[in-house]
Design an enzyme around this catalytic site. Structure first.
Site, PDB file in Angstrom:
ATOM      1  N   SER A   1       0.821  -1.211   0.000  1.00  0.00           N
ATOM      2  CA  SER A   1       0.000   0.000   0.000  1.00  0.00           C
ATOM      3  C   SER A   1       0.855   1.260   0.000  1.00  0.00           C
ATOM      4  O   SER A   1       0.432   2.304  -0.512  1.00  0.00           O
ATOM      5  CB  SER A   1      -0.952   0.007   1.198  1.00  0.00           C
ATOM      6  OG  SER A   1      -0.251   0.240   2.407  1.00  0.00           O
ATOM      7  N   GLU A   2       2.064   1.191   0.558  1.00  0.00           N
ATOM      8  CA  GLU A   2       2.939   2.362   0.539  1.00  0.00           C
ATOM      9  C   GLU A   2       3.238   2.794  -0.899  1.00  0.00           C
ATOM     10  O   GLU A   2       3.223   3.989  -1.215  1.00  0.00           O
ATOM     11  CB  GLU A   2       4.255   2.055   1.265  1.00  0.00           C
ATOM     12  CG  GLU A   2       4.105   1.905   2.756  1.00  0.00           C
ATOM     13  CD  GLU A   2       5.421   1.595   3.436  1.00  0.00           C
ATOM     14  OE1 GLU A   2       5.548   1.887   4.637  1.00  0.00           O
ATOM     15  OE2 GLU A   2       6.330   1.036   2.774  1.00  0.00           O
ATOM     16  N   HIS A   3       3.525   1.827  -1.757  1.00  0.00           N
ATOM     17  CA  HIS A   3       3.821   2.147  -3.155  1.00  0.00           C
ATOM     18  C   HIS A   3       2.582   2.666  -3.877  1.00  0.00           C
ATOM     19  O   HIS A   3       2.675   3.598  -4.678  1.00  0.00           O
ATOM     20  CB  HIS A   3       4.339   0.901  -3.887  1.00  0.00           C
ATOM     21  CG  HIS A   3       5.750   0.538  -3.544  1.00  0.00           C
ATOM     22  ND1 HIS A   3       6.825   1.330  -3.877  1.00  0.00           N
ATOM     23  CD2 HIS A   3       6.263  -0.540  -2.900  1.00  0.00           C
ATOM     24  CE1 HIS A   3       7.944   0.755  -3.458  1.00  0.00           C
ATOM     25  NE2 HIS A   3       7.633  -0.380  -2.862  1.00  0.00           N
TER      26      HIS A   3
END
Length: 492
Positions: free
Chosen positions: A207-209
């Site tokens: 989810s960070e990307h």
């Protein structure tokens, strides 16, 4: 209904706003003199910096909850961090994570040329896991356990390899140990060991990307003021320095609370705190039952320095030479790590107002054991010295001589503030403390008794706790509707 909420953390404030929109009369009781729970500021009188959460994840989830609260999206005043952060390894190399896919592919090709196809496979596979995971787990309440043990959920848990730990799961994609650490360490965001937390939490690094990492202008703790201001506008009463001593019930039904020694009648009570404490409020005798496992603790170091480091990003992680050994010390042997890993928050790289001109505001977070095994009065200075020595050597030359103000916060301080065993993230996100096995919004068969917060499903982290408050509001709305229909049927 008249609803009392015990605790003005992010879960309690969000639940209050959602329940008020449903027409309920809501009152919040906070034992401390300030609302916010884990979201506070530390200050030396010259500047302030977040005491707790700093990394803003899943902004769309937060906006979705704010929309349900009827709070305008622009109240979430955030800016994107790209690069996301640097990871510094003991051998002097580093790896940078980006939101921009092209820059990330370039970084992988340069630093780990054989791993690019593994990264592409990871991102492709995790897309489906993420979409199903949010819909079937994060947005669902499992107070009725049958909703958890459905064929669809069991199939998803098998497909997502939830029985494996995050590090093992990530190892099925990346072959280089450095990348395995880089994509497994995110379980530390919620206080879980990469070697024990279920594989489904590998969604965090994905989810960070996709959704990015963000910075809230003025610091994450400022978000509390936004929620409190809307509570005030909408007639939600907030009583600080008001300790709830007991939740009263009769014949499996809540009748009210005792606060500061006086009784107040309520139709429903929502507990927003570290979950094990609810048993004391119910006056339950301690049993021989196994206590929940606490999340990791944190040694936190707050600094104002009289110089700047222009190359230092907003977020960075420093990993030890033996990452697994470090994690085993924190989560298994319950010892102070000899070679600590740590995270550094440097808001001045994205927010010039974060510190006075020419100064730097710094925040160091060191994963350490929770519980009472360590004498922090004896150990905190030595560990802080190790961290600052390492940071000066690897990231910030001249750090120690530039320090104008420093404060250290330990798990003992967290425990004094009411956090379960001094753990910074509620109960641990282990396999049998996740999903349907975690405490739920309706934790016991007591009418009118509910719970929300980091120790309650769906878990810790600001957006996840806010989603848990939304799940709670939908559960209460459903129960109120069912009770109304039952009353109508009985009167016919």
């Amino acid at each position: 209904m008249k609803i009392a909420i015990i605790g003005a953390g992010i879960g309690g404030l969000t639940a209050a706003l959602l329940l008020e929109r449903q027409g309920h009369q809501v009152t919040i009781y906070e034992q401390h003199d300030q609302p916010g729970g884990r979201m506070q500021y530390e200050s030396d009188g010259v500047f302030q910096i977040d005491q707790g959460p700093t990394i803003v994840l899943l902004p769309d989830m937060i906006r979705n909850v704010l929309k349900a609260c009827e709070i305008p999206a622009e109240e979430l005043d955030i800016v994107q961090c790209d690069p996301l952060y640097d990871i510094h390894y003991a051998d002097g190399t580093s790896y940078t994570k980006y939101s921009d896919p092209a820059r990330q592919r370039e970084e992988l090709s340069q630093k780990f040329p054989g791993e690019l196809r593994h990264f592409n496979r990871f991102m492709t596979n995790m897309k489906d896991v993420y979409q199903i995971g949010v819909r079937q787990f994060l947005e669902q309440d499992f107070s009725n356990k049958r909703r958890f043990f459905t064929p669809a959920n069991l199939h998803f848990l098998y497909k997502s390899k939830a029985h494996r730990d995050v590090h093992t799961y990530i190892g099925k994609y990346f072959t280089n140990p450095k990348l395995q650490h880089a994509y497994a360490l995110q379980s530390l965001y919620i206080g879980g060991s990469p070697y024990a937390t279920p594989a489904i939490y590998g969604l965090i690094s994905y989810s960070e990307h996709v959704h990015g990492i963000w910075y809230m202008k003025g610091g994450y703790a400022g978000f509390v003021s936004t929620l409190v201001s809307y509570c005030q506008k909408r007639g939600i009463k907030l009583h600080c320095s008001s300790k709830v001593n007991r939740i009263r019930k009769s014949a499996k039904r809540v009748t009210g609370i005792e606060v500061n020694g006086s009784f107040a009648a309520y139709d429903s009570v929502v507990f927003n705190g570290d979950f094990p404490a609810i048993h004391d409020l119910l006056g339950e005798k301690k049993t021989a039952k196994k206590q929940p496992e606490a999340s990791s603790g944190c040694l936190l170091i707050y600094i104002r320095a009289n110089r700047k480091w222009d190359n230092l990003k907003t977020h960075q992680f420093v990993l030890p030479e033996q990452f697994e050994q470090n994690m085993r010390a924190v989560f298994e042997s319950q010892t102070v790590p000899e070679d600590p890993s740590f995270y550094v928050f440097h808001p001045g790289s994205i927010d010039p107002s974060a510190a006075p001109p020419g100064d730097s505001a710094l925040y160091f977070l060191v994963p350490v054991p929770s519980g009472n095994e360590i004498d922090w009065e004896q150990e905190q200075d030595l560990l802080a010295e190790r961290v600052l020595d390492k940071a000066e050597r690897m990231l910030m030359p001249g750090l120690k001589e530039s320090i104008q103000w420093l404060k250290v916060r330990t798990p003992a301080d967290a425990q004094d503030a009411g956090l379960y065993q001094g753990g910074s993230f509620g109960i641990a996100p282990s396999l049998f403390q996740s999903g349907g096995f975690r405490p739920q919004n309706k934790p016991f068969p007591v009418k009118g008794l509910y719970a929300v917060g980091a120790s309650v499903h769906p878990g810790g982290g600001v957006p996840i706790v806010m989603q848990g408050a939304k799940n709670l509001s939908e559960l209460i709305k459903s129960e109120v509707g069912n009770n109304a229909q039952k009353t109508i049927r009985e009167s016919m």
